[in-house]
Design an enzyme around this catalytic site. Structure first.
Site, PDB file in Angstrom:
ATOM      1  N   ASP A  27       0.768  -1.255  -0.191  1.00  0.00           N
ATOM      2  CA  ASP A  27       0.143  -0.140   0.125  1.00  0.00           C
ATOM      3  C   ASP A  27       0.834   1.364  -0.080  1.00  0.00           C
ATOM      4  O   ASP A  27       1.547   1.592   0.961  1.00  0.00           O
ATOM      5  CB  ASP A  27      -1.190  -0.047   1.340  1.00  0.00           C
ATOM      6  CG  ASP A  27      -2.039   0.929   1.194  1.00  0.00           C
ATOM      7  OD1 ASP A  27      -1.875   2.124   0.270  1.00  0.00           O
ATOM      8  OD2 ASP A  27      -2.801   1.073   2.291  1.00  0.00           O
TER       9      ASP A  27
ATOM     10  N   HIS B 267     -10.020  -1.059  -6.772  1.00  0.00           N
ATOM     11  CA  HIS B 267      -9.947   0.200  -6.219  1.00  0.00           C
ATOM     12  C   HIS B 267      -8.804   1.033  -7.125  1.00  0.00           C
ATOM     13  O   HIS B 267      -8.893   2.117  -7.110  1.00  0.00           O
ATOM     14  CB  HIS B 267      -9.226  -0.171  -4.688  1.00  0.00           C
ATOM     15  CG  HIS B 267      -8.687   1.141  -3.810  1.00  0.00           C
ATOM     16  ND1 HIS B 267      -9.542   2.015  -3.398  1.00  0.00           N
ATOM     17  CD2 HIS B 267      -7.509   1.380  -3.494  1.00  0.00           C
ATOM     18  CE1 HIS B 267      -8.959   3.079  -2.717  1.00  0.00           C
ATOM     19  NE2 HIS B 267      -7.477   2.514  -2.902  1.00  0.00           N
TER      20      HIS B 267
END
Ligand code: HEM
Length: 421
Positions: free
Chosen positions: A233, A329
Site C-alpha cells: 500500500d 480500487h
C-alpha cells in the site's frame, strides 16, 4: 546529526518549569534549595550524557530539520510510528492567545526534533533519541477563523461529505492537529506528552490516532509498506524531492485558490477506516487481488509482474472481461485528470475488539497531503464513495481536514504567516 545537538538538554528546564507551574515549582525549589538546583541540573546532564553514550548510533540520533520553507514530516519516507492528535481550542483562545501558544509548540518541536529536551521537560532522558522525529502542525477551520474568517482556504470552509461515510463523532474534526512521527514509539509518546502539557492552557484533546508500520530496520529503505489486509500500500505516490512532489503537495496543480499565508504549506486530510478483517478472512486470494487490481505477493498490477509495472487497463480475460475490473480500487482511484493527485501517508492501527464477537478493532489511518483538498482529494474520495469493491471490507468512520502552514526560520514560529502575514 549528533554533532549539531549541543549544550545541556535540560539547561533551562527548571527555570521554565518555574515559569509554567508557578507556585508549585517555587515549592519544589524550596525543597531542593539554592545549591540543590545546580546539583540537580548537573545530575540531569550526567544522566543525559550517559544515555546518549548508550544510544545505538544506527538510528537513535538521526534528526530531521524543524526549520525551513516547508514543515517536516511530509516530504520524506514515513517513520515506523505515528500519533495524530487533534485538539479543540478553549473558547477564550483568541488571536493574542494563539500568538502565545504557537511559538511554544515551535520551540518545543525544534528542540525535541534535535534530540534536546523541551524547556520544561521533566523526563529529559527520553528526549535524546529522536530516531527521525518530526512534528507537523496543522490548523482546522476554527483556528484560522479566530484569526480572520477571510483567511480560511475555500476547501476548508466546509467539510466534504460522502454517501459512503459512516462517521463516528470520536474521529471527526479538530481545531489543531499535531502529527508526531518517529522510528521509536517511546520518543513519540514523550513528544506527545511534552507538547500537550505545554499547550494544556489553550486546548483539549478531541481525538487521537496512533499508527504503526514495519519496525525500523526490518526492511530496506524504500520498500512499500503493507496494510493489515496484507496489501502492498503506497506504490503510486509522488517521490520526495521531485518536481512532481512539489506540484502535488506544495504548489498545487490547478489555479491557486489558497490564501497567501499558506504559501509553502499544504492541505491535509485524515480519514479513518475500520477494516472488517473477519469478513476479509472469508475472501479467497483471487478475490482479494481483484478488489484492488494488484497482486498480493509483489504488489504488481494484475496485468504485470513487478510492483512498478504500468497497469494495462485495456487488457481483457479470454472471456472478454477487463483483467483489472472497473470496480477495482486502483482503477477507481486513478483519475484520468492528472491534477487529481495526492501524497498518501498511511499507518495501520490495531486496538482491543469492541465486542466479544470480534478479534480486533483494526484498520487504516489514511492521511493525504495535497495543496488543494477540494480539487485534488475530494474527486478521488467521491469516486471511491460512488463505486469501489474495497468498500465491501472497510467502513469510513473518521474524517478531518486541516491546513498545514509553511515552515519557519530560526527565531520564527509555525503559524507566523497566518498571525502576522
Ligand atoms: C482502507 C482504505 C484503503 C485501502 C486499504 C487502500 C489500499 C490501496 C492499495 C493496496 C493500493 C494499490 C497500491 C498503491 O498504489 O498504493 C491503493 C492505491 C491507491 N489508493 Fe487506496 N486504499 C484505501 C483508501 C484510499 C482512499 C480514501 C484514497 C483517496 C481518496 C485512496 C487513494 C489511492 C490512490 C490515489 C491510489 C493509487 C491509484 C493509482 O494506481 O494511480 N485510497 N490503495
Amino acid at each position: 546529526m549528533p554533532g549539531t545537538r549541543e549544550g545541556a538538554p535540560a539547561e533551562h528546564g527548571f527555570s521554565r518549569r518555574a515559569l509554567l507551574l508557578g507556585g508549585g515549582a517555587v515549592a519544589a525549589g524550596a525543597v531542593v534549595g539554592g545549591g540543590g538546583e545546580a546539583y540537580a541540573q548537573a545530575r540531569v546532564r550526567e544522566a543525559v550524557a550517559r544515555e546518549r553514550a548508550q544510544a545505538d548510533t544506527a538510528n537513535a540520533l538521526v534528526t530531521q530539520t524543524f526549520h525551513g520553507v516547508h514543515q517536516s514530516g511530509i516530504e520524506m519516507t514515513p517513520q515506523a510510528h505515528q500519533t495524530l492528535v487533534a485538539l479543540d481550542l478553549h473558547d477564550d483562545v483568541d488571536r493574542a492567545a494563539l500568538r502565545r501558544m504557537l511559538p511554544i509548540i515551535s520551540d518545543d518541536a525544534a528542540r525535541l526534533m534535535a534530540g534536546r529536551s523541551a524547556l520544561a521537560d521533566s523526563e529529559p532522558e527520553l528526549a535524546i533519541m529522536p530516531t527521525g522525529l518530526t512534528i507537523t502542525v496543522g490548523f482546522g477551520r476554527e483556528l484560522i477563523a479566530r484569526v480572520d474568517p477571510a483567511l480560511v482556504p475555500a476547501w476548508l470552509a466546509e467539510q466534504p461529505r460522502f454517501a459512503i461515510d459512516r462517521l463516528e463523532d470520536a474521529w471527526v474534526g479538530g481545531d489543531l492537529v499535531l502529527q508526531i512521527a518517529a522510528d521509536d514509539p517511546l520518543t513519540v509518546a514523550h513528544t506527545r506528552r511534552m507538547l500537550l502539557k505545554d499547550i494544556r492552557p489553550f486546548t483539549t484533546v478531541r481525538w487521537e490516532q496512533a499508527g504503526f508500520r514495519r519496525a525500523w530496520g526490518s526492511q530496506r529503505t524504500g520498500t512499500t509498506q503493507r496494510n493489515l489486509f496484507g496489501q502492498v500500500d503506497g506504490t503510486v505516490n509522488p517521490e520526495p524531492g521531485g518536481d512532481d512532489f512539489r506540484r502535488v503537495v506544495w504548489d498545487g496543480t490547478t489555479e491557486d485558490r489558497n490564501p497567501a499565508w499558506l504559501a509553502g504549506g499544504t492541505g491535509f486530510i485524515v480519514r479513518r477506516f475500520r477494516m472488517l478483517l473477519d469478513k476479509w478472512d472469508l475472501l479467497d486470494r483471487e478475490g482479494r487481488e481483484e478488489a484492488v487490481g494488484r497482486r498480493l505477493d509483489t504488489g504488481a498490477p494484475l496485468t504485470g509482474t513487478a510492483e512498478y509495472d504500468e497497469p494495462d487497463f485495456d487488457a481483457v480475460t479470454p472471456l472478454g472481461f477487463p483483467v483489472i475490473a472497473e470496480y477495482a480500487h486502483m482503477r477507481r482511484l486513478r483519475s484520468p485528470d492528472t491534477a487529481q493527485r495526492i501524497l498518501r501517508r498511511t499507518y495501520n492501527f490495531e486496538q482491543a475488539p469492541r465486542s466479544a464477537d470480534e478479534l480486533s478493532e483494526s484498520g487504516l489511518i489514511f492521511t493525504a497531503f495535497q495543496h488543494d483538498v477540494g480539487t485534488q482529494y475530494v474527486p478521488l474520495q467521491q469516486r471511491m464513495s460512488d463505486l469501489d469493491l474495497l468498500n465491501e471490507w472497510v467502513e469510513h468512520i473518521g474524517m478531518a481536514v486541516f491546513a498545514i502552514p509553511p515552515g519557519c526560520d530560526e527565531g520564527g514560529y509555525v503559524g507566523q504567516t497566518l498571525l502576522e502575514g
